[in-house]
Write a protein that holds these residues in place. Structure first.
Motif, PDB file in Angstrom:
ATOM      1  N   THR A  57      -0.109  -1.788  -6.557  1.00  0.00           N
ATOM      2  CA  THR A  57      -1.027  -2.688  -7.265  1.00  0.00           C
ATOM      3  C   THR A  57      -0.703  -4.165  -7.059  1.00  0.00           C
ATOM      4  OG1 THR A  57       0.333  -2.551  -9.258  1.00  0.00           O
ATOM      5  CG2 THR A  57      -1.504  -0.990  -9.090  1.00  0.00           C
ATOM      6  N   GLU A  58       0.088  -4.478  -6.055  1.00  0.00           N
ATOM      7  CA  GLU A  58       0.376  -5.891  -5.795  1.00  0.00           C
ATOM      8  C   GLU A  58      -0.919  -6.645  -5.496  1.00  0.00           C
ATOM      9  OE1 GLU A  58       3.217  -5.955  -2.592  1.00  0.00           O
ATOM     10  OE2 GLU A  58       4.802  -5.114  -3.837  1.00  0.00           O
ATOM     11  N   VAL A  59      -0.893  -7.958  -5.612  1.00  0.00           N
ATOM     12  CA  VAL A  59      -2.065  -8.780  -5.312  1.00  0.00           C
ATOM     13  C   VAL A  59      -2.559  -8.495  -3.894  1.00  0.00           C
ATOM     14  CG1 VAL A  59      -2.894 -11.148  -5.029  1.00  0.00           C
ATOM     15  CG2 VAL A  59      -1.413 -10.570  -6.960  1.00  0.00           C
ATOM     16  N   ASP A  60      -1.636  -8.372  -2.953  1.00  0.00           N
ATOM     17  CA  ASP A  60      -1.945  -7.958  -1.589  1.00  0.00           C
ATOM     18  C   ASP A  60      -1.304  -6.568  -1.437  1.00  0.00           C
ATOM     19  OD1 ASP A  60      -2.679  -7.850   1.076  1.00  0.00           O
ATOM     20  OD2 ASP A  60      -1.226  -9.342   1.752  1.00  0.00           O
ATOM     21  N   PRO A  61      -2.031  -5.490  -1.831  1.00  0.00           N
ATOM     22  CA  PRO A  61      -1.408  -4.172  -1.901  1.00  0.00           C
ATOM     23  C   PRO A  61      -0.740  -3.754  -0.596  1.00  0.00           C
ATOM     24  CG  PRO A  61      -3.605  -4.118  -2.842  1.00  0.00           C
ATOM     25  CD  PRO A  61      -3.444  -5.450  -2.167  1.00  0.00           C
ATOM     26  N   ARG A  62       0.411  -3.106  -0.760  1.00  0.00           N
ATOM     27  CA  ARG A  62       1.216  -2.627   0.364  1.00  0.00           C
ATOM     28  C   ARG A  62       1.272  -1.109   0.285  1.00  0.00           C
ATOM     29  NH1 ARG A  62       6.030  -1.057  -0.191  1.00  0.00           N
ATOM     30  NH2 ARG A  62       6.375  -2.187  -2.115  1.00  0.00           N
ATOM     31  N   GLU A  99     -12.668  -4.112   0.820  1.00  0.00           N
ATOM     32  CA  GLU A  99     -12.448  -4.682  -0.518  1.00  0.00           C
ATOM     33  C   GLU A  99     -13.519  -4.191  -1.499  1.00  0.00           C
ATOM     34  OE1 GLU A  99     -10.262  -6.629  -3.301  1.00  0.00           O
ATOM     35  OE2 GLU A  99      -9.724  -6.344  -1.206  1.00  0.00           O
ATOM     36  N   ARG A 100     -14.786  -4.103  -1.061  1.00  0.00           N
ATOM     37  CA  ARG A 100     -15.858  -3.568  -1.916  1.00  0.00           C
ATOM     38  C   ARG A 100     -15.548  -2.118  -2.309  1.00  0.00           C
ATOM     39  NH1 ARG A 100     -18.858  -6.752   1.463  1.00  0.00           N
ATOM     40  NH2 ARG A 100     -19.325  -5.063   2.912  1.00  0.00           N
ATOM     41  N   LEU A 101     -15.065  -1.340  -1.342  1.00  0.00           N
ATOM     42  CA  LEU A 101     -14.692   0.043  -1.619  1.00  0.00           C
ATOM     43  C   LEU A 101     -13.616   0.098  -2.698  1.00  0.00           C
ATOM     44  CD1 LEU A 101     -14.237   3.158  -0.988  1.00  0.00           C
ATOM     45  CD2 LEU A 101     -12.551   2.342   0.667  1.00  0.00           C
ATOM     46  N   LEU A 102     -12.545  -0.666  -2.540  1.00  0.00           N
ATOM     47  CA  LEU A 102     -11.432  -0.637  -3.484  1.00  0.00           C
ATOM     48  C   LEU A 102     -11.872  -1.074  -4.878  1.00  0.00           C
ATOM     49  CD1 LEU A 102      -8.536  -1.946  -1.225  1.00  0.00           C
ATOM     50  CD2 LEU A 102      -9.194   0.418  -1.704  1.00  0.00           C
ATOM     51  N   ASN A 103     -12.753  -2.053  -4.945  1.00  0.00           N
ATOM     52  CA  ASN A 103     -13.268  -2.496  -6.238  1.00  0.00           C
ATOM     53  C   ASN A 103     -14.112  -1.405  -6.900  1.00  0.00           C
ATOM     54  OD1 ASN A 103     -12.005  -4.979  -6.059  1.00  0.00           O
ATOM     55  ND2 ASN A 103     -13.791  -5.984  -5.158  1.00  0.00           N
ATOM     56  N   ALA A 104     -14.913  -0.696  -6.103  1.00  0.00           N
ATOM     57  CA  ALA A 104     -15.725   0.403  -6.646  1.00  0.00           C
ATOM     58  C   ALA A 104     -14.835   1.528  -7.158  1.00  0.00           C
ATOM     59  CB  ALA A 104     -16.701   0.914  -5.584  1.00  0.00           C
ATOM     60  N   VAL A 105     -13.762   1.832  -6.444  1.00  0.00           N
ATOM     61  CA  VAL A 105     -12.828   2.866  -6.885  1.00  0.00           C
ATOM     62  C   VAL A 105     -12.146   2.429  -8.181  1.00  0.00           C
ATOM     63  CG1 VAL A 105     -10.687   4.089  -6.323  1.00  0.00           C
ATOM     64  CG2 VAL A 105     -12.469   3.811  -4.587  1.00  0.00           C
ATOM     65  N   ALA A 106     -11.739   1.167  -8.245  1.00  0.00           N
ATOM     66  CA  ALA A 106     -11.093   0.662  -9.455  1.00  0.00           C
ATOM     67  C   ALA A 106     -12.022   0.811 -10.663  1.00  0.00           C
ATOM     68  CB  ALA A 106     -10.677  -0.788  -9.276  1.00  0.00           C
ATOM     69  N   ALA A 107     -13.306   0.557 -10.469  1.00  0.00           N
ATOM     70  CA  ALA A 107     -14.272   0.630 -11.563  1.00  0.00           C
ATOM     71  C   ALA A 107     -14.654   2.062 -11.916  1.00  0.00           C
ATOM     72  CB  ALA A 107     -15.529  -0.161 -11.197  1.00  0.00           C
ATOM     73  N   ASN A 108     -14.766   2.942 -10.915  1.00  0.00           N
ATOM     74  CA  ASN A 108     -15.310   4.281 -11.135  1.00  0.00           C
ATOM     75  C   ASN A 108     -14.280   5.403 -11.137  1.00  0.00           C
ATOM     76  OD1 ASN A 108     -17.960   3.210 -11.149  1.00  0.00           O
ATOM     77  ND2 ASN A 108     -17.936   3.175  -8.926  1.00  0.00           N
ATOM     78  N   GLY A 109     -13.031   5.126 -10.773  1.00  0.00           N
ATOM     79  CA  GLY A 109     -12.001   6.146 -10.756  1.00  0.00           C
ATOM     80  C   GLY A 109     -11.793   6.789  -9.403  1.00  0.00           C
ATOM     81  N   ASN A 140      -0.428   8.251 -19.135  1.00  0.00           N
ATOM     82  CA  ASN A 140      -0.570   7.232 -20.183  1.00  0.00           C
ATOM     83  C   ASN A 140      -1.671   6.231 -19.870  1.00  0.00           C
ATOM     84  OD1 ASN A 140       1.635   8.290 -21.670  1.00  0.00           O
ATOM     85  ND2 ASN A 140       3.038   7.252 -20.270  1.00  0.00           N
ATOM     86  N   GLY A 141      -2.381   6.435 -18.767  1.00  0.00           N
ATOM     87  CA  GLY A 141      -3.479   5.547 -18.397  1.00  0.00           C
ATOM     88  C   GLY A 141      -3.050   4.328 -17.605  1.00  0.00           C
ATOM     89  N   ARG A 142      -1.774   4.256 -17.232  1.00  0.00           N
ATOM     90  CA  ARG A 142      -1.281   3.109 -16.454  1.00  0.00           C
ATOM     91  C   ARG A 142      -1.602   3.304 -14.982  1.00  0.00           C
ATOM     92  NH1 ARG A 142       4.766   1.618 -15.050  1.00  0.00           N
ATOM     93  NH2 ARG A 142       4.375  -0.332 -13.971  1.00  0.00           N
ATOM     94  N   ARG A 143      -2.209   2.299 -14.379  1.00  0.00           N
ATOM     95  CA  ARG A 143      -2.597   2.356 -12.977  1.00  0.00           C
ATOM     96  C   ARG A 143      -1.433   1.916 -12.096  1.00  0.00           C
ATOM     97  NH1 ARG A 143      -5.318  -1.273  -9.694  1.00  0.00           N
ATOM     98  NH2 ARG A 143      -6.286  -0.256  -7.934  1.00  0.00           N
ATOM     99  N   HIS A 144      -1.145   2.704 -11.043  1.00  0.00           N
ATOM    100  CA  HIS A 144      -0.035   2.429 -10.133  1.00  0.00           C
ATOM    101  C   HIS A 144      -0.500   2.104  -8.720  1.00  0.00           C
ATOM    102  CE1 HIS A 144       3.064   3.700 -12.993  1.00  0.00           C
ATOM    103  NE2 HIS A 144       2.158   4.559 -13.397  1.00  0.00           N
ATOM    104  N   GLY A 145      -1.799   2.138  -8.488  1.00  0.00           N
ATOM    105  CA  GLY A 145      -2.329   1.860  -7.160  1.00  0.00           C
ATOM    106  C   GLY A 145      -3.532   2.716  -6.876  1.00  0.00           C
ATOM    107  N   GLN A 146      -3.798   2.882  -5.598  1.00  0.00           N
ATOM    108  CA  GLN A 146      -4.900   3.724  -5.151  1.00  0.00           C
ATOM    109  C   GLN A 146      -4.412   4.577  -3.989  1.00  0.00           C
ATOM    110  OE1 GLN A 146      -7.997   0.831  -4.320  1.00  0.00           O
ATOM    111  NE2 GLN A 146      -8.885   1.143  -6.334  1.00  0.00           N
TER     112      GLN A 146
END
Length: 159
Positions: A57-62, A99-109, A140-146
């Motif tokens: 989940t870094e700003v520039d994910p690795r 980036e659009r894909l990653l944002n859609a995944v973040a919003a929709n799961g 616990n609902g904590r996001r660790h990445g994708q």
């Protein structure tokens, strides 16, 4: 306790806790298993025919995980993969789409049936087909990445 997946050099290749995070979040999001019944972290890393990748989940994910199928597909070793910003898996013109894909995944799961152009270490361009991309979310609902998985890809045809 979930490890800090921002730590560079953390070997998650066959880590049972990280496997549980990937498998459980996949099953909660997608409604099916990431690995066949009776198989686990070792199988997913060494034997799975499907590519499985994850970034933090870094700003520039690795990238923090890439199984053997992913290493073969993208032509990076484990050590190279886990230091690579995930944006570099797509060429610059395709990064806005990614980036659009990653944002859609973040919003929709999760998103299923994704198709996108990617680039291997050698410069070989290929389309990933029918990819599933999901959020790595613990109990616990904590996001660790994708993470993403796909078992079909096709080299781009150059005219």
């Amino acid at each position: 306790m979930i490890a800090n997946y921002h730590d560079a050099g953390l070997d998650l290749s066959c880590d049972l806790e990280f496997y549980a995070l990937m498998a459980e979040s996949f099953e909660r999001s997608v409604g099916r298993r990431l690995a066949p019944e009776g198989q686990g972290a070792e199988w997913l890393y060494h034997t799975s025919p499907a590519v499985v990748l994850a970034h933090n989940t870094e700003v520039d994910p690795r990238f923090i995980y890439a199984n053997r199928a992913a290493q073969a597909c993208f032509e990076y070793s484990w050590d190279e993969f886990i230091t690579l910003p995930s944006r570099l898996s797509a060429e610059a013109p395709d990064r806005a789409e990614r980036e659009r894909l990653l944002n859609a995944v973040a919003a929709n799961g999760f998103i299923a049936d994704y198709r996108g152009l990617r680039i291997a270490k050698s410069g070989r361009r290929f389309y990933i087909e029918k990819a599933i991309v999901w959020n790595l979310v613990d109990r616990n609902g904590r996001r660790h990445g994708q993470a993403a998985t796909f078992d079909s890809w096709q080299d781009e045809q150059v005219s």
